[in-house]
Each structure stands twice: as structure tokens, then as C-alpha cells.
Design a protein around this motif. Structure first.
Motif: not given
Length: 311
Positions: A88-91, A110-111, A128-132, A168-176
Motif C-alpha cells: 500500500l505504501r511502496d507499491g 489483464r491489469l 501483490w494480491a493482499g499480502q501475497v 474479479k473485474i475492478g478488484d484492486p491489486i498492487r504492483l511491486g
């Protein structure tokens, strides 16, 4: 005995302890994949003190100056205060634009990211999907696609692939972190024979590289070989064959595991100027590489990206 501190937690560890193990075994969850310093999923930040680092070349000088280290490659030798990577902070924020199955075991994600990501075909990115977290190669092309595309092998259970199945479409995900990887396309190759040999989802980054080569009007012969467990797993067969139908210099070959020994035995080089890019699981990459060397391919004309299992 050196002390390790993360937030309000502090404990003593044996000198020389692997930093990744010291964190995970004491309740501080740090993701990892390869444990070889390649995937960069285990990034941590040293706030006070520094560990002994066996792979100082794995990160840029800027990253190292900021305190970032790969936990799997570090040993605790003195007191050390660590901050774990916070997506959340670094991604970089992104969301799911599409999720669909290309075969019984290959999930395509696709993101879209909140700001443009500068990358090249053949690179990979920690998702990153949550903490995974897990690194995946990019199958998209920045000049042509408005999304980031990834092909996930879901044959075996895994923390990230299990989580990805539910996206699902619209779900948040983070990029490292974005990584360079071993594979790329060089415009200087445009007249040379180019072989792209992929096993399983190793086809993802090579698909992007193929599209880049065609975008730059590669003039040499291009041979694409996809090795799959069975015919149902040739998940990009139709788009590849459609591309070959309009490109006389592009040849597509679809191999299955049962056909591999005989197919390898027939592999011959037409030119010693051939460049070979190989991607997939270790056994498959080794099998391709051994045969190419026996066929006379110079070692410096083979680029390989190995998908290491988690361990």
C-alpha cells in the motif's frame, strides 16, 4: 548475538542467520519465490544497520542507497532494524481489467495501473494480491496494449494463483518492483534467424517479444516452438497461427511432452547466426539448451529465463 527489530518487535538471532528465514520463522511474513535473488519478492528495507549481502549486484545502486535488500540473499551479522515492503505504501495501485481462462490451467490477468508503467517486452513484475506476492512475466506490449497482461500457470496450488482465481473485474491489486529479466528484443537482430522456445507459460514473455520483433519488422526467419503437457495447453495456438498466416518469415510449432524427445532429436540449425530465446521451467529450459548447444548454437547466442519453483 545480533538483535533483529521490525516495528515494535525485537528478538535475538544467531550470527549469520539468513534474514528471510529469521523474519518468517519469527512471525514476520515476507513473501518469496525463488530464493535465488531473481524474483525480488522478498524486498525489505534496512532502517538501521546492514546485513551481509551475497548478491549486491541484484539491486540498483539507488535501491541499495535507500536501504533495500533481498532478504533471501542476506545474513544477519549485527543489530538490524528492518521495514518490510508495504504494497500500500511502496507499491503502485492497479485494478483487474479482465480475468479469463486461456486453457484448463492458464489464467490470463489483464491489469490497468493508476499511472503508466514504462516497461519492455520480456520484463517481469511482482504482483501483490493482499499480502501475497509473486513475480510474473509481462505478456503485453507497451506500444500496443493499454493493459498489463500476465499468464498464470494454475496447474498446481499456490498462494498467489489461488488468490488470483477469485479476482474479479475492478478488484484492486498492487504492483511491486519491475525487473529487467534475461529476455529482450534487440533491433540489431532484425536480419538474423530468431528462435523463441517456450515451455508452458514461458510463452507469455516470448509472445510479447515476438510481437515486438514483428512491430519492428524483423526480416530474419522467426521460429516459435511451444512445449505443452498436452494439446489442450497450447493456449495461444490460434493467435500465433493467425500471425503466421500473414507473415511468411514466421513459423509456429506446437510440441507436447510426449513428442519432446523425438522433436528435439530433429532440431537442426540452419544458420550459426541464429539467436535463441528460451523460457519456462528448469527441466524444459535445460532440455532446449542442451539440444541447441549440440546442434552448434554458440552459447552467447542463447538467452534464457528460468521460471523457478517456490522454495
Amino acid at each position: 548475538m545480533p538483535e533483529l527489530r521490525v516495528g515494535e518487535r525485537q528478538w535475538t538471532v544467531a550470527p549469520g542467520s539468513n534474514l528471510l528465514d529469521a523474519l518468517n520463522q519469527n512471525g514476520v511474513s515476507v513473501p518469496y519465490s525463488c530464493r535465488a535473488g531473481s524474483c525480488h519478492a522478498c524486498l525489505v528495507k534496512c532502517v538501521e544497520g546492514l546485513p551481509s549481502d551475497s548478491r549486491p549486484d541484484a539491486l540498483s545502486n539507488e535501491q541499495r542507497q535507500q536501504g533495500w535488500r533481498l532478504a533471501c540473499q542476506c545474513q544477519v551479522v549485527d543489530d538490524l532494524q528492518i521495514e518490510t515492503f508495504d504494497p500500500l505504501r511502496d507499491g503502485l495501485a492497479a485494478q483487474v481489467a479482465a480475468s479469463d481462462w486461456l486453457s484448463p490451467s492458464v489464467l490470463r490477468l489483464r491489469l490497468t495501473s493508476e499511472r503508466p508503467l514504462r516497461y519492455q517486452a520480456g520484463q517481469h513484475l511482482v504482483l501483490w494480491a493482499g499480502q501475497v506476492a509473486r513475480p510474473y512475466s509481462l505478456a503485453s506490449l507497451p506500444e500496443e496494449d493499454r493493459f498489463l497482461e500476465f499468464h498464470l500457470d494454475c496447474r498446481q496450488p499456490g498462494e498467489f494463483s489461488d488468490a488470483a482465481r477469485c479476482l474479479k473485474i475492478g478488484d484492486p491489486i498492487r504492483l511491486g518492483e519491475l525487473r529487467g529479466g534475461a529476455l529482450h528484443y534487440d533491433p540489431d537482430w532484425y536480419t538474423r534467424p530468431l528462435w523463441l522456445l517456450a515451455a508452458g507459460t514461458g510463452l507469455g514473455p516470448l509472445f510479447g517479444i515476438l510481437r515486438e520483433a514483428l512491430r519492428q519488422d524483423h526480416q530474419g526467419a522467426i521460429r516459435v516452438i511451444h512445449l505443452a503437457h498436452d494439446a489442450d495447453e497450447h493456449y495461444l495456438a490460434k493467435p500465433l497461427q493467425a500471425m503466421a498466416a500473414s507473415r511468411p518469415n514466421l513459423n509456429i510449432e506446437l510440441w507436447t511432452a510426449a513428442e519432446l524427445p523425438a522433436a528435439l532429436a530433429q532440431l537442426r540449425l540452419v544458420s550459426r547466426q541464429t539467436l535463441a530465446l528460451v523460457c519456462g521451467a528448469p527441466d524444459s529450459v535445460d532440455a532446449f539448451a542442451r539440444r541447441l548447444y549440440l546442434a552448434g548454437l554458440p552459447r552467447n547466442q542463447l538467452l534464457a529465463d528460468v521460471f523457478l519453483p517456490r522454495g
